[in-house]
Design a protein around this motif. Structure first.
Motif, PDB file in Angstrom:
ATOM      1  N   LEU A   1       0.838  -1.054   0.115  1.00 20.16           N
ATOM      2  CA  LEU A   1       0.110   0.043   0.020  1.00 20.16           C
ATOM      3  C   LEU A   1       0.895   1.213   0.106  1.00 20.16           C
ATOM      4  N   TYR A   2       2.050   1.474   0.889  1.00 19.71           N
ATOM      5  CA  TYR A   2       2.898   2.423   0.689  1.00 19.71           C
ATOM      6  C   TYR A   2       3.387   2.884  -0.627  1.00 19.71           C
ATOM      7  N   GLU A   3       3.664   1.550  -1.389  1.00 22.54           N
ATOM      8  CA  GLU A   3       4.155   2.023  -2.844  1.00 22.54           C
ATOM      9  C   GLU A   3       2.868   2.232  -3.532  1.00 22.54           C
ATOM     10  N   ALA A   4       1.838   1.486  -3.482  1.00 26.69           N
ATOM     11  CA  ALA A   4       0.753   1.909  -4.542  1.00 26.69           C
ATOM     12  C   ALA A   4       0.077   3.187  -4.237  1.00 26.69           C
ATOM     13  N   LEU A   5       0.044   3.856  -3.102  1.00 21.81           N
ATOM     14  CA  LEU A   5      -0.771   5.217  -2.849  1.00 21.81           C
ATOM     15  C   LEU A   5      -0.275   6.289  -3.776  1.00 21.81           C
ATOM     16  N   PRO A   6       0.918   6.409  -4.118  1.00 19.72           N
ATOM     17  CA  PRO A   6       1.031   7.433  -4.971  1.00 19.72           C
ATOM     18  C   PRO A   6       0.490   7.345  -6.536  1.00 19.72           C
ATOM     19  N   LEU A   7       0.608   6.192  -6.676  1.00 16.68           N
ATOM     20  CA  LEU A   7      -0.531   5.880  -8.169  1.00 16.68           C
ATOM     21  C   LEU A   7      -1.903   6.122  -8.068  1.00 16.68           C
ATOM     22  N   MET A   8      -2.336   5.813  -6.852  1.00 16.29           N
ATOM     23  CA  MET A   8      -3.773   5.788  -6.767  1.00 16.29           C
ATOM     24  C   MET A   8      -3.892   7.419  -6.451  1.00 16.29           C
TER      25      MET A   8
ATOM     26  N   ALA B   1      -2.397   9.811  -8.065  1.00  8.36           N
ATOM     27  CA  ALA B   1      -2.066  10.537  -9.390  1.00  8.36           C
ATOM     28  C   ALA B   1      -2.097   9.490 -10.481  1.00  8.36           C
ATOM     29  N   GLU B   2      -2.894   9.598 -11.508  1.00 10.20           N
ATOM     30  CA  GLU B   2      -2.676   8.760 -12.720  1.00 10.20           C
ATOM     31  C   GLU B   2      -1.977   9.173 -13.766  1.00 10.20           C
ATOM     32  N   ILE B   3      -1.271   8.305 -14.387  1.00  9.25           N
ATOM     33  CA  ILE B   3      -0.243   8.479 -15.470  1.00  9.25           C
ATOM     34  C   ILE B   3      -1.055   8.026 -16.726  1.00  9.25           C
TER      35      ILE B   3
ATOM     36  N   GLY C   1      -1.017  13.153 -19.723  1.00 10.01           N
ATOM     37  CA  GLY C   1      -0.330  13.580 -18.612  1.00 10.01           C
ATOM     38  C   GLY C   1      -0.594  13.112 -17.283  1.00 10.01           C
ATOM     39  N   ILE C   2      -0.022  13.621 -16.348  1.00 10.50           N
ATOM     40  CA  ILE C   2      -0.463  13.292 -15.090  1.00 10.50           C
ATOM     41  C   ILE C   2      -1.725  13.923 -14.455  1.00 10.50           C
ATOM     42  N   GLN C   3      -2.665  13.274 -14.014  1.00  8.71           N
ATOM     43  CA  GLN C   3      -4.025  13.683 -13.488  1.00  8.71           C
ATOM     44  C   GLN C   3      -4.334  13.151 -12.287  1.00  8.71           C
TER      45      GLN C   3
END
Length: 164
Positions: free
Chosen positions: A83-90, A92-94, A98-100
């Motif tokens: 979860l620590y690793e997954a949270l940034p991708l939750m 912001a979506e690439i 672009g990044i949204q």
């Protein structure tokens, strides 16, 4: 990575262990499992024990105390590292545009401070559980001859600066 497709934990187990009672799409954590395993768990266990547990976990044919290690200690820590690793991708979506930041009706986006606190809590909990795992390994060293003697018992990356 020959073991990249193999896993010590399923996405469903990550959600059940780290976020019981929560309705989270397991696809959001699936890609973070191999990365968290390699980044945090493999250095704790050493390559030989890590590969043994990985192979036994996939085949569900555990030897000795490996099943207790995996189910009672490793999965609890790993689920929080995932979860620590997954949270940034939750957050912001690439995309090809672009990044949204995902927008959801009837919800307010979390502040950067709250996001950082949640992420730091996941890391802190993971490190505590990883310490419990290494204590178990050290207490049962005769059952884990492949466990490295030089292991420090933590894989903290908390000394690294994070920008949110």
């Amino acid at each position: 990575f020959k073991f990249f497709k193999m896993s010590l934990i399923s996405p469903q187990e990550v959600v059940a262990l780290a976020m019981p009672g929560k309705n989270l799409d397991t696809a959001l954590v699936a890609d973070s499992i191999p990365i968290a395993s390699l980044k945090y768990i493999k250095p704790l266990l050493g390559t030989t024990l890590y590969n043994t547990l990985l192979a036994e976990s996939v085949g569900q044919t555990f030897t000795g105390l490996n099943q207790a290690l995996c189910n009672d200690y490793l999965k609890d820590a790993l689920s929080r590292y995932v979860l620590y690793e997954a949270l940034p991708l939750m957050k912001a979506e690439i995309t090809s545009n672009g990044i949204q930041t995902p927008s959801i009706d009837f919800h307010v986006p979390v502040t950067d401070t709250d996001f950082a606190m949640l992420r730091n809590k996941m890391l802190s909990d993971a490190e505590l559980l990883a310490k419990e795992m290494t204590d178990y390994l050290n207490s049962n060293r005769t059952h884990f001859p492949d466990y490295p003697a030089c292991n420090k018992g933590t894989s903290s990356h908390s000394s690294l600066p994070y920008v949110y």
